[in-house]
Design an enzyme around this catalytic site. Sequence first.
Site, PDB file in Angstrom:
ATOM      1  CB  ALA A 152      14.585   8.469   3.134  1.00 19.21           C
ATOM      2  CE1 TYR A 200       9.835   5.169   3.434  1.00 22.13           C
ATOM      3  CE2 TYR A 200       7.964   3.884   4.531  1.00 22.13           C
ATOM      4  CZ  TYR A 200       9.038   4.636   4.196  1.00 22.13           C
ATOM      5  OH  TYR A 200       9.953   5.012   6.069  1.00 22.13           O
ATOM      6  CG  PHE A 217      -8.544   7.491   6.563  1.00 21.83           C
ATOM      7  CD1 PHE A 217      -9.340   7.876   5.626  1.00 21.83           C
ATOM      8  CD2 PHE A 217      -7.273   7.283   6.673  1.00 21.83           C
ATOM      9  CE1 PHE A 217      -8.724   8.729   5.645  1.00 21.83           C
ATOM     10  CE2 PHE A 217      -6.843   8.819   6.548  1.00 21.83           C
ATOM     11  CZ  PHE A 217      -7.806  10.080   6.049  1.00 21.83           C
TER      12      PHE A 217
HETATM   13  N1  UDP Z   1      -5.438   7.163  10.650  1.00 24.16           N
HETATM   14  C1  UDP Z   1      -6.747   7.516  10.067  1.00 24.16           C
HETATM   15  N2  UDP Z   1      -6.661   8.704   9.926  1.00 24.16           N
HETATM   16  C2  UDP Z   1      -5.668   9.830   9.863  1.00 24.16           C
HETATM   17  C3  UDP Z   1      -4.524   9.229   9.394  1.00 24.16           C
HETATM   18  C4  UDP Z   1      -4.620   8.281  10.068  1.00 24.16           C
HETATM   19  O1  UDP Z   1      -7.701   6.827  10.268  1.00 24.16           O
HETATM   20  O2  UDP Z   1      -6.224  10.587   9.684  1.00 24.16           O
HETATM   21  C5  UDP Z   1      -5.084   5.134   9.979  1.00 24.16           C
HETATM   22  C6  UDP Z   1      -4.569   4.903   8.735  1.00 24.16           C
HETATM   23  O3  UDP Z   1      -5.054   4.449   7.933  1.00 24.16           O
HETATM   24  C7  UDP Z   1      -4.074   3.585   9.675  1.00 24.16           C
HETATM   25  C8  UDP Z   1      -2.965   4.503  11.518  1.00 24.16           C
HETATM   26  O4  UDP Z   1      -4.368   5.844  11.452  1.00 24.16           O
HETATM   27  O5  UDP Z   1      -4.647   2.775   9.803  1.00 24.16           O
HETATM   28  C9  UDP Z   1      -2.278   4.483  10.927  1.00 24.16           C
HETATM   29  O6  UDP Z   1      -1.839   5.464  10.009  1.00 24.16           O
HETATM   30  P1  UDP Z   1      -0.310   5.829  10.600  1.00 24.16           P
HETATM   31  O7  UDP Z   1      -0.496   7.342   8.144  1.00 24.16           O
HETATM   32  O8  UDP Z   1      -0.243   7.859  11.657  1.00 24.16           O
HETATM   33  O9  UDP Z   1       1.058   5.816   9.788  1.00 24.16           O
HETATM   34  P2  UDP Z   1       1.242   4.242   9.048  1.00 24.16           P
HETATM   35  O10 UDP Z   1       0.881   3.467   9.796  1.00 24.16           O
HETATM   36  O11 UDP Z   1       0.337   4.352   7.556  1.00 24.16           O
HETATM   37  O12 UDP Z   1       2.812   4.224   9.241  1.00 24.16           O
END
Ligand code: UDP
Length: 332
Positions: free
Chosen positions: A75, A141, A206
């Site tokens: 996917a 998604y 973030f």
């Molecule tokens: N995140 C972050 N910096 C990064 C990647 C992710 O702060 O470089 C944060 C993102 O905003 C979320 C958490 O880490 O709050 C987990 O993100 P990830 O993309 O790993 O997984 P998701 O929960 O989005 O599937």
Amino acid sequence: MRVFVTGGAGYIGSVTTEQLLDQGHEVVVFDNLERGHREAIDRRARLTVGDLRDADQVARAMKKARPDAVMHFAAYALVGESMTNPGMYFANNMMGGANLAEAMVKAGVGRIVFSSTCATYGYPDRLPITEDTPQRPVNPYGESKLMFEKTLQWYERLLGLKPVFLRYFNACGATAKFGEDHEPETHLIPNVIRVALGQRPEVQVFGTDYKTPDGTCIRDYIHIVDLARAHILALQGEQTGPFNLGTGKGYSVRQVIDVVRKVTGHAIPEKLLPRRPGDPDKLVAAVGRAKKVLGWTPRDSDLTTIIESAWAWHQAHPHGYDRPVRRAAKKT
Ligand code: UDP
């Protein structure tokens, strides 16, 4: 059993293939190698290169493989990309899935273990998230995954398929051979590890104003080895329906970065940025159903264990699986 594994060249498919083979099962991998890696396919598996969006190709491959069951990992899986290009998510995840279900019916295969996601829940009203939490996806998604869950429910009711939906929380970690190699990489743990490897100057955080104790998002991190175990338990049972796969424990972005600091000895500078659109404050699984019905308990999902395994794999594969090979190939 002979298992038809779609997406066996991907992150979770590769590790589940490895475990299936270790336990004496036979594996036929069906993968288009668009985002997966040939090097991620266990050598003991048979590979059919093909695309789920081509109904004839899937049907032919299924008929030839004559499997006892299907595990469906293939996917697209990037939330952000699904917001800018929803069509590719519906075409691959939903319509490609429908082609797979048809191919199963034609070949008389009943059992399917489907990689679903906690993204089908959207912003939950209550935590922890149980399987009965209303599913209200907030991106294509999650919607495409939910649509295929529903498609399979109709195939169960009308045509006797026996589907299991495994709704993963945050998949992470590695085995000695297989790990996470996405391009672009958007996930937290590999991104923090890239800083420790000296490939990036800092980790982007973030959002620091979420309603959580340290202001950063909380997620439920689950080792892919534990996910793979759940697939094999689900394959062998008779039960159908959804199972959440997480630990039931949440960690904030800052807590994850701290563990990477401890494991790698690197200072990991942070760059504080605004929120990433679509990120809920907190996602944590209730995992009682998987424990009770499948007899599944996470064994390797302590956060330090996860990060140690990921760190070891990334040190051994600092540029992922096959980038040096691809570069050399392009020159000739
Ligand atoms: N995140 C972050 N910096 C990064 C990647 C992710 O702060 O470089 C944060 C993102 O905003 C979320 C958490 O880490 O709050 C987990 O993100 P990830 O993309 O790993 O997984 P998701 O929960 O989005 O599937």
